[in-house]
Design an enzyme around this catalytic site. Sequence first.
Site, PDB file in Angstrom:
ATOM      1  N   ARG A 108       6.459  -8.544   6.570  1.00 29.82           N
ATOM      2  CA  ARG A 108       7.081  -8.496   5.235  1.00 29.82           C
ATOM      3  C   ARG A 108       8.589  -8.559   5.458  1.00 29.82           C
ATOM      4  NH1 ARG A 108       5.986  -4.756  -0.019  1.00 29.82           N
ATOM      5  NH2 ARG A 108       4.274  -6.235  -0.069  1.00 29.82           N
ATOM      6  N   HIS A 135       4.414 -14.599  -2.097  1.00 23.40           N
ATOM      7  CA  HIS A 135       3.530 -13.443  -1.847  1.00 23.40           C
ATOM      8  C   HIS A 135       2.089 -13.964  -1.871  1.00 23.40           C
ATOM      9  CE1 HIS A 135       2.380  -9.447  -1.273  1.00 23.40           C
ATOM     10  NE2 HIS A 135       2.685  -8.884  -2.430  1.00 23.40           N
ATOM     11  N   GLN A 138      -1.116 -11.571  -2.062  1.00 25.26           N
ATOM     12  CA  GLN A 138      -1.345 -10.984  -3.386  1.00 25.26           C
ATOM     13  C   GLN A 138      -1.990 -12.011  -4.313  1.00 25.26           C
ATOM     14  OE1 GLN A 138      -0.405  -7.664  -4.625  1.00 25.26           O
ATOM     15  NE2 GLN A 138      -1.856  -8.364  -6.149  1.00 25.26           N
ATOM     16  N   ASP A 227       5.228  -9.041 -13.591  1.00 28.03           N
ATOM     17  CA  ASP A 227       5.696  -8.385 -12.368  1.00 28.03           C
ATOM     18  C   ASP A 227       6.962  -7.625 -12.725  1.00 28.03           C
ATOM     19  OD1 ASP A 227       6.152  -7.717  -9.693  1.00 28.03           O
ATOM     20  OD2 ASP A 227       6.762  -9.729  -9.080  1.00 28.03           O
ATOM     21  N   CYS A 267       0.671  -7.015  -9.981  1.00 24.36           N
ATOM     22  CA  CYS A 267       0.487  -6.745  -8.545  1.00 24.36           C
ATOM     23  C   CYS A 267       0.845  -5.314  -8.166  1.00 24.36           C
ATOM     24  CB  CYS A 267       1.293  -7.737  -7.720  1.00 24.36           C
ATOM     25  SG  CYS A 267       3.086  -7.582  -7.944  1.00 24.36           S
ATOM     26  N   ARG A 295      -7.088  -6.466  -2.442  1.00 22.20           N
ATOM     27  CA  ARG A 295      -6.195  -6.865  -1.343  1.00 22.20           C
ATOM     28  C   ARG A 295      -6.927  -6.673  -0.009  1.00 22.20           C
ATOM     29  NH1 ARG A 295      -0.629  -6.651  -2.101  1.00 22.20           N
ATOM     30  NH2 ARG A 295      -0.597  -7.533   0.004  1.00 22.20           N
TER      31      ARG A 295
HETATM   32  N1  NVA Z   1       8.244  -9.396  -6.944  1.00 24.55           N
HETATM   33  C1  NVA Z   1       8.009  -8.088  -6.383  1.00 24.55           C
HETATM   34  C2  NVA Z   1       6.617  -7.994  -5.834  1.00 24.55           C
HETATM   35  C3  NVA Z   1       6.274  -6.627  -5.295  1.00 24.55           C
HETATM   36  C4  NVA Z   1       4.911  -6.564  -4.695  1.00 24.55           C
HETATM   37  C5  NVA Z   1       9.025  -7.803  -5.296  1.00 24.55           C
HETATM   38  O1  NVA Z   1       9.300  -8.669  -4.475  1.00 24.55           O
HETATM   39  O2  NVA Z   1       9.565  -6.690  -5.284  1.00 24.55           O
HETATM   40  N1   CP Z   2       1.620  -5.550  -4.517  1.00 23.71           N
HETATM   41  C1   CP Z   2       2.195  -5.218  -3.358  1.00 23.71           C
HETATM   42  O1   CP Z   2       2.426  -6.041  -2.458  1.00 23.71           O
HETATM   43  O2   CP Z   2       2.476  -3.883  -3.254  1.00 23.71           O
HETATM   44  P1   CP Z   2       3.309  -3.184  -2.116  1.00 23.71           P
HETATM   45  O3   CP Z   2       4.750  -3.589  -2.273  1.00 23.71           O
HETATM   46  O4   CP Z   2       3.103  -1.710  -2.358  1.00 23.71           O
HETATM   47  O5   CP Z   2       2.783  -3.609  -0.773  1.00 23.71           O
END
Ligand code: NVA
Ligand code: CP
Length: 308
Positions: A108, A135, A138, A227, A267, A295
Site C-alpha cells: 500500500r 484500489h 477493493q 467514498d 469501501c 475482501r
Molecule cells: N479513497 C480512499 C480509499 C480508502 C480505502 C483513500 O485513498 O483514502
Molecule cells: N477499504 C479499505 O481499503 O480499508 P482500509 O483502508 O482500512 O484498508
Amino acid sequence: MKNFINISDLSISDLRSILEDAKLRKSNRKNFNKSAPDKDLPFQGKSMAMIFEKPSTRTRMSFDIAVKQLGGSSIILNPDGIHYGKGDESLKDTAKVLSEYVDIVMLRTSSHKNLEEFGKYLSIPIINGLSDLSHPCQILSDILTFEEYKGSIQNKTVSWLGDGNNNMSNSLIEAAGKFDFQLKIGCPKEYAPQKKILDWAKRNKVNLTITKKPYEAVKDSDCIMTDKWVSMNDKVNKSKKKKLLKNYQVNKKIMELAKADAIFMHCLPVGRGEEVTDDIIDGKQSVVWMQALNRVHAQKSIINWCLS
Ligand code: NVA
Ligand code: CP
C-alpha cells in the site's frame, strides 16, 4: 510474473476466473471457523510480506486472514521499522531481499510508481493494496459483493457520487470496461476523472456517463457507491473540497431515485454525515459490512491467481 496492480492489466477471463474461485471457496467454507484453513491448503509453506505506507484496517486484516485461510503465513512490515521506509535501503535492494524470503508481496503506497518499481525488481508477484491511482482489490471484491446480491453485473447500472478523481473511481471505471456494466458518475467538474482514465475509457468503449447532476447520476440505478471526500494523503484544502462535494451526499432523497431494490456500497472508512447519512449506511440497502468481509474471499483468489 503475474502481478495484480490494476484491474485494466487483467483480461476479463482472468478477472472472471478470480471471482469464480472466490465464490466457490466462500461457499465451500460454510460453518468453518474464521481463520480455519481451506481443505486444499494452496498456500501451505508459503508466505506473504505486506508493506503499508499508509494506514489500513480492512486491507491489513483481510489479507492476513486470507493468507491463513489458504494455509500460509503473513508478515506485516511497517515502513518505519525497515530500512526501505527510513530511506537507508533502496527499493531495488529491498525488492531483491524480499524475493528471497517470501512468495508474494502486497504494497500500500502513496506513489503508484513505487508499485511499478517494486514489480520490476521483485522475482515474485506483487499485489496493489491501494495506491494514489487505484484500489483494484477493493473494486474486484466489490464486484463479488454486488453479484452476491444482484446477480451478474453485466449490463447493470452502478452510480458513483462524490470524488470522481480518486483511486476507487479510477478502478471502478476500469471495472466497468472489463465487466461491461453502465457507470454513471455524479461529481463537480473540479473532481471529475482525469484525462488519462477518460482516454482509457474511450478506447475501451466503457459505458460511462459523467454528470454534474447527482439526481441524474443515480436515477434507476442498481447500486450507489461513494467514498470519503478527502482520501488519505489528499493534499487539498479539505473544507473547500467538502463544500464542493456537499450536494453529492448519499441520503434518503438520493437513494429513493435509484431502483427500489438498489444496494448502497462504500469501501470504508466512512465520513458519516458527509458523503453518506447514517440512515443509509446503517439501513436495509447497505451492504458495507459484507463488502469488508468479501475482501478476504476475493483476495484469497487474487493470491491464488498471482501464484498460478
Ligand atoms: N479513497 C480512499 C480509499 C480508502 C480505502 C483513500 O485513498 O483514502
Ligand atoms: N477499504 C479499505 O481499503 O480499508 P482500509 O483502508 O482500512 O484498508
